[in-house]
Each structure stands twice: as structure tokens, then as C-alpha cells.
Design an enzyme around this catalytic site. Structure first.
Site, PDB file in Angstrom:
ATOM      1  N   GLU A  55       0.814  -1.209   0.000  1.00 15.80           N
ATOM      2  CA  GLU A  55       0.000   0.000   0.000  1.00 15.80           C
ATOM      3  C   GLU A  55       0.851   1.264   0.000  1.00 15.80           C
ATOM      4  O   GLU A  55       0.519   2.235  -0.681  1.00 15.80           O
ATOM      5  CB  GLU A  55      -0.944  -0.010   1.205  1.00 15.80           C
ATOM      6  CG  GLU A  55      -2.016  -1.097   1.164  1.00 15.80           C
ATOM      7  CD  GLU A  55      -1.477  -2.495   1.471  1.00 15.80           C
ATOM      8  OE1 GLU A  55      -0.326  -2.588   1.968  1.00 15.80           O
ATOM      9  OE2 GLU A  55      -2.179  -3.480   1.223  1.00 15.80           O
ATOM     10  N   HIS A 124     -11.486  -5.659   8.695  1.00 20.59           N
ATOM     11  CA  HIS A 124     -12.243  -5.457   7.466  1.00 20.59           C
ATOM     12  C   HIS A 124     -13.451  -4.543   7.660  1.00 20.59           C
ATOM     13  O   HIS A 124     -14.349  -4.537   6.836  1.00 20.59           O
ATOM     14  CB  HIS A 124     -12.727  -6.798   6.893  1.00 20.59           C
ATOM     15  CG  HIS A 124     -11.632  -7.641   6.320  1.00 20.59           C
ATOM     16  ND1 HIS A 124     -10.775  -8.371   7.104  1.00 20.59           N
ATOM     17  CD2 HIS A 124     -11.251  -7.879   5.041  1.00 20.59           C
ATOM     18  CE1 HIS A 124      -9.916  -9.027   6.329  1.00 20.59           C
ATOM     19  NE2 HIS A 124     -10.187  -8.742   5.076  1.00 20.59           N
TER      20      HIS A 124
HETATM   21  C1  LIG Z   1      -1.781  -4.943   4.364  1.00 15.78           C
HETATM   22  C2  LIG Z   1      -2.805  -5.766   3.659  1.00 15.78           C
HETATM   23  N1  LIG Z   1      -3.212  -5.430   2.425  1.00 15.78           N
HETATM   24  C3  LIG Z   1      -4.162  -6.139   1.787  1.00 15.78           C
HETATM   25  C4  LIG Z   1      -4.733  -7.231   2.391  1.00 15.78           C
HETATM   26  C5  LIG Z   1      -5.863  -7.998   1.703  1.00 15.78           C
HETATM   27  N2  LIG Z   1      -5.426  -9.354   1.348  1.00 15.78           N
HETATM   28  C6  LIG Z   1      -5.701 -10.414   2.144  1.00 15.78           C
HETATM   29  S1  LIG Z   1      -4.961 -11.797   1.613  1.00 15.78           S
HETATM   30  C7  LIG Z   1      -4.284 -11.037   0.283  1.00 15.78           C
HETATM   31  C8  LIG Z   1      -3.398 -11.816  -0.635  1.00 15.78           C
HETATM   32  C9  LIG Z   1      -2.240 -12.425   0.093  1.00 15.78           C
HETATM   33  O1  LIG Z   1      -1.426 -13.131  -0.767  1.00 15.78           O
HETATM   34  P1  LIG Z   1      -0.136 -13.890  -0.258  1.00 15.78           P
HETATM   35  O2  LIG Z   1       0.690 -12.989   0.598  1.00 15.78           O
HETATM   36  O3  LIG Z   1       0.521 -14.460  -1.441  1.00 15.78           O
HETATM   37  O4  LIG Z   1      -0.682 -15.013   0.693  1.00 15.78           O
HETATM   38  P2  LIG Z   1      -1.685 -16.183   0.338  1.00 15.78           P
HETATM   39  O5  LIG Z   1      -3.077 -15.608   0.434  1.00 15.78           O
HETATM   40  O6  LIG Z   1      -1.387 -16.653  -1.022  1.00 15.78           O
HETATM   41  O7  LIG Z   1      -1.449 -17.199   1.375  1.00 15.78           O
HETATM   42  C10 LIG Z   1      -4.650  -9.690   0.266  1.00 15.78           C
HETATM   43  C11 LIG Z   1      -4.273  -8.734  -0.774  1.00 15.78           C
HETATM   44  C12 LIG Z   1      -4.278  -7.562   3.679  1.00 15.78           C
HETATM   45  N3  LIG Z   1      -4.765  -8.610   4.359  1.00 15.78           N
HETATM   46  N4  LIG Z   1      -3.325  -6.829   4.286  1.00 15.78           N
END
Ligand SMILES: Cc1ncc(C[n+]2csc(CCOP(=O)(O)OP(=O)(O)O)c2C)c(N)n1
Lengths: 324, 386
Positions: A55, A124
Site C-alpha cells: 500500500e 475489514h
Molecule cells: C496490508 C494488507 N493489504 C491487503 C490485504 C488484503 N489481502 C488479504 S490476503 C491477500 C493476498 C495475500 O497473498 P499472499 O501474501 O501471497 O498469501 P496467500 O493468500 O497466497 O497465502 C490480500 C491482498 C491484507 N490482508 N493486508
């Protein structure tokens, strides 16, 4: 409402090639709420970009893009995930115009789905408007109707100043007669609107609490209370004129919002109303807000969110004389 | 202003002298450490299906197998609970069980786990009650469990923000003279966050006993790895901070266990942090609420199913004669018992006291919260009477 927001971005992008949309999952997926659906397909990935998951990076890059003449519209996926970007927002986005004596405006829109009521898990459902309001240099707006969603977002994108555009996520699925084929004219930022006329008291509210207040006003009618409802639409700049005119007419006011009350937006609003309408007030300006606690888990959120009953209780506390 | 003018005039005077000027050469640049030993191998480490598997301890293989079967069952059960409305949302780790479980099992009891929101299986493998691991997702409380009980930090939803915490805890333990290691888990997407970089840098500068475990499952919601990073691998990122990077096949439970055990041991003996990237795949969608057909092809999923972590471990155990039909049945039955218990307890409505909203905001309730608690109590009483 989600469709109206999408249409606003689409129209802005079609009219102005400097408008760029970016954020996490906004491209192929069309955003987790599908608000940017189809934009990448229509305008290409350079205009609607899936960014890396960062972000601060997203907003920081938007600053640089704005420096070079683009108009970035960035999406923060959820209210509480905008916090990593606060350094960029507060130190740079909000202050660049001032630091450069007006030479470098920041025409950036920061779209933030905010607020509760959708059963979201931890992080959220935050209502962060007070943080944004406390930062000079930012506009803070939030639509409550489908029409406003379109008009306000067009105005935000057209603005030469940064706009924090708060999207009440529990109203994403709200509907109206609004037609994407005949979008309403663009409203200027900074104008409140009287959503319901009344004589007994003014409910001052915005975003997700607007439908709550309208419902409360309907319910109040049964008790002989005739309530006026003002939808602020814009928290910064604040439309003192519309609000004060209303309170002067009714003599009583309640501010309603779901973010916390202590140090919250209602504190500022109540103070302004008191300063401007002191001699017209028949009762102190009251606030109906969320409790001063971290946003609760979904199974308990209904106890936290100000609902119709709490609004009516406050109206009763305005020392109403029934029938007057 | 004055001093500026003076300085510029000394630079310019006397005219002509400039040609005599010879800059002192800077000290020859020396790399402070040879990055070669820090670099990950080009191929991820595999043990299953290679000669190296001969060295694996049969007891460990069987333990991993039982846990993987249980983990898979946990995933299917939790996903079923979302369909019945008993869980608000569940991010499945089907296909990723090996990384979740083998990593958690590489820790000693005194060590700490810092899981991300997806890492429920790691927490359960470490001893957390399967129902407590779902409290957050059911929506009755945020996290809710006591982190000290099993030394598991709260499942962390804001991405990568738990990584600096792991560094701080490990550092504090070392300052106190405890030989505690922290294992910090993060997804591939999370490695783009500023907190990831800051955590790695702190850990390396402090030589903190931390292991960073990246589960690269190919996607951050809809965004594929290629749009997340241009690095040769995520493990390569370690080198710039001055710590070793290791690549491992995340579906090979034995390889994950081996790499993590080495990294934990290294941290424990004062060798500093390690960054491990496990290459795996998310078989299910991001969560039950996500539509994965929007961003990935079905064929891709099928390729990965052939490299299922349970399948490849089962093959090894069967070939070695460590597992027969009875053994499989026993593992499946144990998993079923866990699932039945989970189902039953999750089907009971949680008993919630709305007054708890005010209980844990401060050590001592503020006057303001006491007033608000009284307001809610009155509302609840009125509701009860109505
Ligand atoms: C700081 C932040 N930004 C956005 C999100 C929303 N979000 C939740 S899971 C996710 C994707 C995460 O991907 P990854 O780090 O590859 O982990 P995975 O879900 O594949 O285990 C996002 C964008 C969040 N939880 N925290």
C-alpha cells in the site's frame, strides 16, 4: 452502487487519458468488490494496473505519477489495509501542494471501502474517517446513494487536490433507478444535501448511516416527531451553510455515524453546529456513534453499530414535548 | 548565503589550479561478505523421490503423513462449514499442508510461531485447539486464544505486519539469554510489503534468531507471482540483507522439515536469520468467497494435483513398506475423529456475552467505556423484556 462507481471511473478514463486506476487485484479480477470490473480489459493494463501488494508503494508511486501529470485513482482493498500507506498520505499526498507553494498539486483519488455491517472478519470494518479529516490537505467524501457514488467520484477524479473517497461497503449492493446510460451531472465536492425535510430536529449523518437515519425518521413520524435528515456527502470541506440552516430551522440536532464517538467526526460536527447555532438550539447537540472499542467481531457488530433505536433514543433525549 | 558564496569562491580560486587537481581515489570497494554462500540453489530442495530420502527417519515420515492427512481433512471440514454458514470465511490450504505442518513441526516447544491469516494448520499442528483456530473466522472473537499457551502469536490478517514482531520477540529472547527461535510465516504477496523488508533488515543486522518462511503458492488473491516480483526467486531476496536464502519444494514435507530444522538450528546457535521460500500451489480459491476461474486456468490446477504433498509422501511410505492399507485407514480414521469433533463443536452456537465488547479494551475500563457498557446493558434488558 458498485456499478455506478465503476461507470464513473470508466467515463473519466474515456474522457481523460491521464486517469489511471491501480491497486491490488483491480485488473484481472476487477477488485475484490468488482468495482473496477472490466476496466483493464477496456483500457489495458497500463491504465488499470494490478500492482504488487504494497500500500505504501501504491500510494507513493501515485505521488510520482501525479508529479508527472497523471491522475491516479488508487484502490486500498479494505479500510484497515490503508494504514501502511499513511506515511505517504500524510507526509506527501496531503502536503505536496503546500510544500511546493502550489507548484505541484496532487490530483490523486484514494478509494477506500470502509465501515462495517457486512460480517467481515478482523481488520475489514474500520471507519477511519477521523484520521483523514484530521489531516489538512485532504478532501474526504463519502456517498450514500447510487447517484452520488457516480457524481462524487467523477468530481473527485476531476479535483486537482487529493480526495479520500470512502465507499460504504455495506451499500455496495444498494440499488436505485439510476441508469448507467444516463449518468447524473457531476456534483461539486463540498455540498451537503437535505435528504428529508422536517421541522422537529436535524439528523446530521453521512455514508452508511444515511439509510439508518432515513428509516429512523420514518419510524419517528409514528410518534409525531418530524425529523430532517442531512447527508453531508463531504466531510472535508464541510458544508456549514446547509447544516447550520437546517439546525436553525429545527433547533435540535443529532449527529449519527458508525465510527467511534470519542475524538470522532461527530465531535467536530457538534462543535461547529454549536458555534454557529448556539442561540437557535433548544437542546445540546447529541452524538450517536459506535462504541469506543476496536471494531467488534461480526457476531457482535450489531450491538456496536448505531441503529434506528439508538437514533430514536437520542431524539427522545432532546427533551421533546410530544406532539409539538 | 554568505558561506555559500565563500565556499564557491574557494572552489574557483585560483583560476587554472583546477588542472592540477587530482582527486584522492576512494578506498577500493570490497564486498563485505561473499554473497555466494547466501544464494539459494537454483533448484528447490527435494527429498521425496530422490536418493536422499533413504536418510529420512521412518518415525518422522509417519508422523508427517498422519499430520498431513489430518490437515487435509481439516481443510475440507472447514470449507464445508462455510457452506453451512457456520464459518464466515475460510482460506483453505489444500495442497499446501506440507509446508504448513512440516515447518511448524521443526520448532521446539519453547519456540514461537508467527502465523499469517492463512496458517491455521500450522497453528493446529503446534497444538492449538482446532475450534480456537477458527474463532476469528467464525466471527465470535478476534483471534481470542492465549498466545502464551502454545507460543503462537495471533493469526495476523494485515499482511507481513507480524514479521517485525517475530524479529523483536526473537531478539528479546536472546537478550534474556533464552535459546528461543521465532518462525515467521508469510505468503508470496506479503513479501512486497514494506514490513517484510524492514523485518529482514532488522533480523540480519541484529542477527536475530528468526526463520522467515515464505509459502509461495503462486497467487496473492488474483495476482500471479510474475506481477509481484521480478526477482529470480523470493529466496534470492535474502542475499541483499546478508542472510542465507533457501529454496525448497513446499509440497515435499520431508524437504521442508529438513530445511526448516537446519535453519532453526542455525538460528538457535547464534547463526542469525534465514529466509526460506517453499514453492507450492493454492489448489482451492483464495477463500470460499473468491472466484478463481477469473484469473487462472483449470489445467494449471490439475498439474499441481499430480504433485500433491500427500500423494508423494504416501508413495514413498508405501514403497518402503512403512504404510499399508491398515495404516492408511488408521490415519484417515484419526482425521475423521478430529473432523467429527470439529463439526460438532462448530455446530453449537457460540455463547456470546455482548458486554464482553468492553472487557478487554484497556486493563482498566475508562469512565467512557463504563458509561457505554451501562447503555448497552440497558438496551439488552429492554430487548429481553420486549
Ligand atoms: C496490508 C494488507 N493489504 C491487503 C490485504 C488484503 N489481502 C488479504 S490476503 C491477500 C493476498 C495475500 O497473498 P499472499 O501474501 O501471497 O498469501 P496467500 O493468500 O497466497 O497465502 C490480500 C491482498 C491484507 N490482508 N493486508
Amino acid at each position: 452502487m458498485a456499478q455506478a462507481l465503476q461507470r464513473a471511473m470508466r467515463d473519466a478514463m474515456a474522457e481523460d487519458p491521464t486517469v489511471h486506476v491501480m491497486g491490488e487485484d483491480v485488473g484481472t479480477l476487477g477488485g475484490v468488490f468488482r468495482v473496477t470490473d472490466g476496466l483493464a480489459k477496456e483500457f489495458g493494463e497500463d491504465r488499470c494496473t494490478d500492482t504488487p501488494l504494497a500500500e505504501a508503494g501504491i500510494l507513493g508511486a501515485a505521488v510520482g505519477m501525479a508529479m508527472y501529470g497523471l491522475r491516479p485513482v488508487v484502490e486500498m482493498q479494505f479500510d484497515a489495509f490503508a494504514y501502511p500507506a499513511f506515511e505517504q498520505l500524510i507526509s506527501h499526498v496531503a502536503k505536496m501542494r503546500n510544500r511546493t507553494r502550489g507548484a505541484m498539486p496532487m490530483p490523486i483519488v484514494i478509494r477506500v471501502p470502509y465501515g462495517g455491517g457486512i460480517g467481515g472478519v478482523e481488520h475489514h470494518s474500520d471507519s477511519s474517517e477521523a484520521y483523514y479529516m484530521a489531516t489538512p490537505g485532504l478532501h474526504v467524501v463519502t456517498p450514500a446513494t447510487v447517484e452520488d457514488a457516480y457524481g462524487l467520484l467523477r468530481a473527485a477524479i476531476a479535483s486537482d487536490d487529493p480526495v479520500v473517497f470512502l465507499e460504504p461497503k455495506r451499500l455496495y449492493w444498494s440499488k436505485s433507478d439510476w441508469s448507467p446510460e444516463a449518468p447524473a451531472p457531476v456534483e461539486p465536492i463540498g455540498k451537503a444535501v437535505v435528504r428529508r425535510r422536517g421541522t422537529g430536529a436535524t439528523l446530521i449523518t453521512y455514508g452508511p448511516s444515511v439509510p439508518v437515519c432515513l428509516e429512523a425518521a420514518e419510524a419517528a413520524q409514528a410518534e409525531g416527531w418530524d425529523l430532517e435528515v442531512v447527508d453531508l456527502r463531504s466531510l472535508v470541506p464541510f458544508d456549514d451553510e446547509t447544516v447550520s440552516a437546517s439546525v436553525r430551522r429545527t433547533g435540535r440536532a443529532v449527529v449519527v455515524h458508525e465510527s467511534t464517538g470519542f475524538g470522532g467526526p461527530g465531535a467536530e460536527i457538534a462543535a461547529r453546529v454549536t458555534e454557529r447555532c448556539f442561540h437557535h438550539l433548544e437542546a445540546p447537540v447529541l452524538r450517536v456513534a459506535g462504541f469506543d472499542i476496536p471494531y467488534p467481531p461480526p457476531m457482535l457488530e450489531r450491538h456496536h453499530l448505531p441503529g434506528v433505536d439508538r437514533v430514536l433514543d437520542a431524539v427522545a433525549r432532546l427533551q421533546w414535548e410530544a406532539g409539538s | 548565503m554568505d558561506s555559500l558564496q565563500q565556499r564557491s569562491s574557494t572552489v574557483q580560486e585560483p583560476p587554472g589550479a583546477i588542472s592540477d587537481y587530482r582527486p584522492t581515489p576512494p578506498p577500493a570497494w570490497q564486498p563485505r561478505t561473499d554473497p555466494a554462500p547466501l544464494l539459494p540453489d537454483t533448484e528447490p530442495l527435494r527429498v521425496l523421490g530422490t536418493d536422499a530420502v533413504a536418510d529420512a527417519d521412518p518415525a518422522l515420515l509417519l508422523r508427517l503423513y498422519a499430520e498431513l492427512i489430518r490437515g487435509r481433512r481439516y481443510n475440507t471440514q472447514a470449507t464445508a462449514l462455510t457452506k453451512q454458514g457456520r464459518l464466515a470465511v475460510y482460506p483453505s490450504t489444500t495442497g499446501q499442508e506440507a509446508g504448513e505442518i512440516a515447518a511448524a513441526l521443526a520448532l521446539e516447544e519453547r519456540d514461537w510461531l508467527f502465523p499469517s491469516y492463512r496458517d491455521t494448520l500450522a497453528a493446529v499442528a503446534r497444538g492449538l485447539d482446532p475450534v480456537q483456530a477458527l474463532t476469528l473466522l467464525r466471527g465470535d472473537w478476534h483471534t481470542g486464544y492465549d498466545p502464551h499457551e502454545h507460543r503462537i502469536a495471533p493469526l495476523c490478517t494485515p499482511l507481513a505486519t507480524q514479521l517485525p514482531h517475530a524479529v523483536g520477540l526473537a531478539h528479546a529472547a536472546r537478550l534474556k539469554g533464552d535459546d528461543v527461535v521465532a518462525l515467521a510465516m508469510v505468503g508470496d504477496g506479503g513479501t512486497s510489503e514494506g514490513d517484510f523488508h524492514e523485518a529482514l533488515n532488522f533480523a540480519a543486522v541484529w542477527q536475530a534468531p528468526v526463520v522467515f518462511f515464505v509459502q509461495n503458492n503462486g497467487f496473492a488473491i488474483s495476482v500471479p507471482l510474475a506481477k509481484q516480483t521480478a526477482a529470480p526467486s523470493l529466496a534470492h531476496k535474502a542475499v541483499g540483507y546478508g542472510m542465507p536464502g533457501r529454496l525448497v519444494d513446499g509440497n515435499d514435507a520431508v524437504a521442508v522439515h529438513q530445511v526448516l530444522t537446519e535453519a532453526v538450528a542455525r538460528a538457535r546457535r547464534g547463526g542469525g536469520p534465514t529466509l526460506v521460500e517453499a514453492i507450492t500451489y493454492r489448489i482451492d480459491a483464495h477463500t470460499n468467497a473468491d472466484d478463481a476461474t477469473r484469473y487462472r486456468a483449470a489445467g494449471e490446477v490439475e498439474t499441481w494435483r499430480a504433485h500433491d504433498p500427500i500423494l508423494i509422501l504416501e508413495r514413498e511410505l508405501t514403497e518402503r513398506g512403512l504404510l499399508d492399507e491398515d495404516g492408511k485407514r488408521a490415519a484417515a480414521e484419526a482425521a475423521e475423529t478430529m473432523a467429527a469433533d470439529l463439526r460438532e463443536r462448530m455446530n453449537a452456537d457460540p455463547v456470546l456475552d455482548p458486554m464482553d465488547l468492553f472487557s478487554h479494551v484497556y486493563a482498566e475500563q475508562t469512565t467512557q467505556l463504563r458509561e457505554q457498557a451501562a447503555q448497552l446493558r440497558a438496551e439488552l434488558e429492554a430487548e429481553g423484556e420486549a
